[in-house]
Motif scaffolding. Structure first.
Motif, short mmCIF file in Angstrom:
data_model
loop_
_atom_site.label_atom_id
_atom_site.label_comp_id
_atom_site.label_asym_id
_atom_site.label_seq_id
_atom_site.Cartn_x
_atom_site.Cartn_y
_atom_site.Cartn_z
N UNK A 1 0.51 -1.04 0.29
CA UNK A 1 0.63 -0.21 -0.29
C UNK A 1 0.97 1.40 -0.16
N UNK B 1 -4.16 11.17 -10.91
CA UNK B 1 -2.59 11.03 -10.51
C UNK B 1 -2.90 12.44 -10.10
N UNK C 1 -2.04 9.57 -1.20
CA UNK C 1 -2.83 8.92 -1.87
C UNK C 1 -3.11 7.60 -1.72
N UNK C 2 -3.19 7.08 -0.64
CA UNK C 2 -3.41 5.90 -0.03
C UNK C 2 -5.17 5.81 -0.81
N UNK D 1 1.71 6.58 -8.35
CA UNK D 1 0.49 5.97 -8.31
C UNK D 1 -0.93 6.03 -9.73
N UNK D 2 -1.49 5.74 -9.81
CA UNK D 2 -2.40 5.41 -10.72
C UNK D 2 -3.47 6.20 -9.77
N UNK D 3 -4.14 7.04 -9.33
CA UNK D 3 -5.14 7.52 -8.86
C UNK D 3 -6.27 8.65 -9.37
N UNK D 4 -7.21 8.77 -8.94
CA UNK D 4 -8.58 9.48 -9.60
C UNK D 4 -8.28 10.40 -8.93
N UNK D 5 -9.11 12.07 -9.38
CA UNK D 5 -9.15 12.97 -8.20
C UNK D 5 -10.36 12.49 -7.71
N UNK E 1 -14.02 10.49 -9.75
CA UNK E 1 -14.58 8.78 -9.09
C UNK E 1 -15.85 8.92 -8.69
N UNK F 1 1.40 -0.42 -6.00
CA UNK F 1 0.01 -0.19 -5.77
C UNK F 1 -0.75 -0.04 -6.44
N UNK G 1 -3.39 -2.35 -8.47
CA UNK G 1 -4.93 -1.69 -9.07
C UNK G 1 -5.15 -2.62 -10.76
N UNK H 1 -6.86 7.58 -1.53
CA UNK H 1 -7.24 8.07 -3.39
C UNK H 1 -7.27 6.47 -3.84
N UNK H 2 -6.17 6.27 -3.79
CA UNK H 2 -5.64 4.81 -4.44
C UNK H 2 -7.04 3.75 -4.60
N UNK H 3 -7.10 3.19 -2.87
CA UNK H 3 -7.92 2.28 -3.11
C UNK H 3 -9.66 2.97 -3.31
N UNK H 4 -9.80 4.18 -3.33
CA UNK H 4 -11.13 4.88 -4.12
C UNK H 4 -11.34 4.27 -5.65
N UNK H 5 -9.82 4.17 -6.47
CA UNK H 5 -9.64 4.35 -7.50
C UNK H 5 -10.06 2.79 -8.23
N UNK H 6 -8.80 2.11 -7.32
CA UNK H 6 -9.55 0.80 -7.74
C UNK H 6 -10.92 0.21 -7.68
N UNK I 1 -8.13 -4.97 -11.73
CA UNK I 1 -8.99 -4.70 -13.10
C UNK I 1 -8.89 -5.94 -14.30
#
Lengths: 201, 482
Positions: free
Chosen positions: A69, B32, B449-450, A153-157, A161, A75, A79, B452-457, A83
């Motif tokens: 994590x 990102x 970031x952790x 990390x690939x994350x979304x705002x 979401x 991460x 992810x 947000x990453x969980x939510x993104x997953x 998917x």
């Protein structure tokens, strides 16, 4: 556990890649070979999903969850693996329930597109896994040029979401609209004399 | 009826594909974003560039060793730590702060850590080993009072913050205060368990063609002797100790704020305070608003602290700094300096401060091997005569912003490579500079970031599931059914 994870993930990779090849073949051909190959597509996809799930679980045991994590690359790997697994299972379900009808009209090209996206997800997942195992490849450079630095990390705002949530609901609504219409049409086609649908006859 | 229905369902399928593709596209474009941002209240400032190049050459003649450094900088920052007269008081500008100093009053620097094998981990992990628990300017930095009250670091060594230190100077690397007994520290130093720190500063040493010479052990100290600068501040009277002597500075008693703010003072002007150009501060002088006195006074220095000099002139020109430092190979201070010997290899690591940023806002290198006629990343050329020819090619070194990554973190369960460190796998075997830079930034926002990453997953899975439901419901019925 790392060695077992690496070993296990080769099975879904092989099975899904074979499935993608069959889909490509069937999308462009109605020949005997394509039809014969298509008969094993659903079991191939389901087996890939099953072994993919085993590989996924093994992967989660390689490092402490806290380490996974906290690592951008790990991460991203988790992810994309999630998917990929979900996506290929979706494809398995579609082929399983749709039968040979998925090679008709727009569905034929939909299947090809789905397979292409599945291969892309699987390739990126594998590349990230390679990085984590100490075997980097040039695929990350391709991703970088396409706009994603894989070391981040690939994350979304938040708003994206929410948008994805709305999109998911919209998709379900579209499906439900089509499903209701299909049921209505089927009901209409029940003949008053026999009480059987055309298909049942 | 059937034909219409088929078309409608095809349209619904196309619409579902469209929604899915648009969702993927938006995710790709905006990934990102929304988390990483500057937050000075948490000591977070992310430099615009995460990496930068440094070029290095080395040469020696058996007596002296030279290092030449060259790096890009948009403009030189040669002002540092000034006292400005405002409403009858002297106000400090240019102290260490998070991110760039607002007025650009913070000096450029190049530093080099050197080891001869006395600190074995340094060869593999470079400066990371010196970044300990709750370091200064980390978000979770130790409180100044706690450090000042520490019986050894605070009371005996006058430390007010946790600076660079070596892991084995602590009984527990996760606790900055767990300093080993003094006798053991002394024995460690004697055994060579320290890093030599060459520290060139554009304001606090360069105007007198010197470099600071420091050492990292249980803390970062200046070498023995007199350092090349000291503070110009009387804490009791809240006024400077010295002012410029107009007889020696062309009539100047003080600098002018306007000259500093508009960068009017160049290398050949008086923008610093040299001990031999000062006289005791005169409170009765008619000081006026925007008079400025440097808060640091430069002096030649003495002893081991003054071992390193600038060869020629260190100058910024056409977008690049070029700095050449020289020191005796054997300074005669083996507990302060790493002694250079012909045919030996050393480990070095570099850092550059630029863009008016100080403290941890620097660019650092991975450890590099320096060879005195040995195979190495940086080969020191042996020369004869009065000075090196510098005809060898530059050694290219990539520097990166390290973020908030400490040695305790790297050895913790939060680091997937902690087991590799225990096995002695060097950092360069698993990470590139750009990778370390991105990791460093992400670690500054790890919790956010952790999350947000969980939510993104989950959102991605939800989207796939929604798409799956749509596809299944829109599936064509078997032949004869619609």
């Amino acid at each position: 556990m790392n060695a077992y994870h690496v070993m296990l993930v080769h099975f879904p990779i092989a099975l899904w890649s074979t499935a993608a090849l069959i889909i490509a073949l069937r999308a462009f051909s109605d020949g005997t070979l394509a039809r014969a190959a298509d008969r094993i597509l659903a079991p191939l996809l389901l087996l890939g999903g099953l072994l993919g799930a085993c590989g996924f679980v093994a992967g989660l045991l390689v490092w402490p969850i806290e380490a996974v994590a906290s690592s951008p690359l790990a991460r991203n790997h988790v992810l994309l693996a999630s998917w990929s697994l979900g996506y290929w299972l979706l494809l398995a379900l579609v082929r399983w329930l749709g039968g040979e009808q998925v090679w008709q009209g727009l569905w034929r090209w939909t299947m090809l597109g789905l397979a292409g996206l599945g291969m892309a997800l699987q390739t990126i997942t594998g590349t990230l896994g390679g990085y984590l195992a100490g075997n980097p490849s040039a695929v990350s450079e391709v991703m970088r040029r396409l706009g994603w630095e894989v070391f981040t990390t690939f994350y979304l705002p938040g708003w994206v979401l929410i948008f994805l949530g709305i999109a998911a609901l919209a998709l379900i609504a579209l499906g439900a609209a089509g499903g209701r219409r299909a049921r209505a049409i089927t009901t209409e086609r029940i003949t008053p004399t026999s009480g059987l649908t055309v298909a049942q006859k | 009826m059937e034909a219409i229905s088929w078309n409608k369902r095809s349209r619904l399928l196309a619409a579902a594909i469209g929604v899915f593709v648009v969702a993927l596209g938006i995710s790709w474009v905006f990934h990102g974003t929304g988390v990483v941002h500057n937050d000075l209240s948490r000591n977070i400032y992310i430099p615009k560039e995460l990496t930068m190049p440094l070029q290095v050459k080395a040469a020696y003649d058996g007596e002296q060793i030279y290092f030449r450094y060259r790096w890009p900088a948009k403009q030189p920052h040669i002002y540092h730590d000034m006292l400005r007269f405002e409403a009858g008081k002297w106000v400090r500008y240019g102290d260490s702060e998070a991110g760039p100093q607002a007025q650009g009053i913070y000096e450029d620097r190049v530093t080099m850590l050197v080891d001869d094998g006395g600190v074995p981990e340094f060869e593999k992990y470079g400066g990371y080993i010196a970044v300990g628990d709750r370091m200064r300017f980390f978000t979770e930095e130790a409180k100044a009072d706690a450090v000042k009250n520490h019986p050894y670091l605070g009371k005996k060594k006058n430390q007010a913050e946790v600076g660079k230190h070596l892991p084995e100077t602590r009984t527990d690397i996760n606790d900055w205060s767990s300093v080993v007994p003094e006798a053991r520290l002394a024995a460690q130093r004697k055994a060579g368990y320290f890093l030599d720190l060459w520290h060139w500063r554009a304001h606090r040493s360069n105007p007198i063609d010197k470099s600071d010479d420091q050492v990292i052990a249980e803390a970062r100290y200046g070498d023995k002797g007199k350092s090349v600068f000291f503070n110009n501040w009387d804490a009791e009277k809240k006024q400077p100790l010295f002012m410029l002597d107009p007889d020696k500075t062309g009539g100047k008693v003080a600098l002018a704020w306007d000259d500093l703010a508009n960068r009017k003072l160049g290398f050949d002007d008086v923008y610093y305070m040299r001990e031999d150009q000062t006289k005791p501060y005169d409170a009765a002088h008619p000081w006026k608003a925007d008079d400025v006195l440097p808060r640091r006074v430069l002096r030649a220095g003495e002893g081991s602290a003054a071992d390193i000099s600038v060869a020629g002139k260190a100058r910024w020109k056409d977008g690049f700094w070029e700095v050449t430092l020289v020191r005796k190979m054997d300074t005669g201070s083996p507990e302060d300096d790493k002694i250079f010997v012909d045919q030996r290899a050393y480990t070095v690591a570099f850092a550059v401060h630029r863009d008016s940023m100080g403290s941890r806002w620097h660019y650092v290198s991975m450890p590099k091997k320096l060879g005195l006629q040995r195979n190495a990343d940086i080969g020191a050329a042996k020369f004869q005569g009065t000075e090196p020819k510098w005809d060898q090619p530059w050694s290219e070194v990539q520097l990166f912003y390290p973020g908030q990554v400490s040695w305790p973190l790297l050895n913790s369960s939060k680091h997937a490579g902690a087991a590799n460190i225990r096995q002695g796998v060097p950092v360069k075997a698993r990470h590139s500079e750009i990778q370390l830079a991105h990791y460093g930034v992400e670690m500054e926002f790890n919790d956010e970031i952790q999350k947000q990453w969980r939510y993104t997953l989950l959102a991605g899975l939800l989207l796939i599931a929604g798409f799956g439901v749509a596809l299944v419901l829109l599936l064509p019925r078997k032949e004869g059914r619609q």
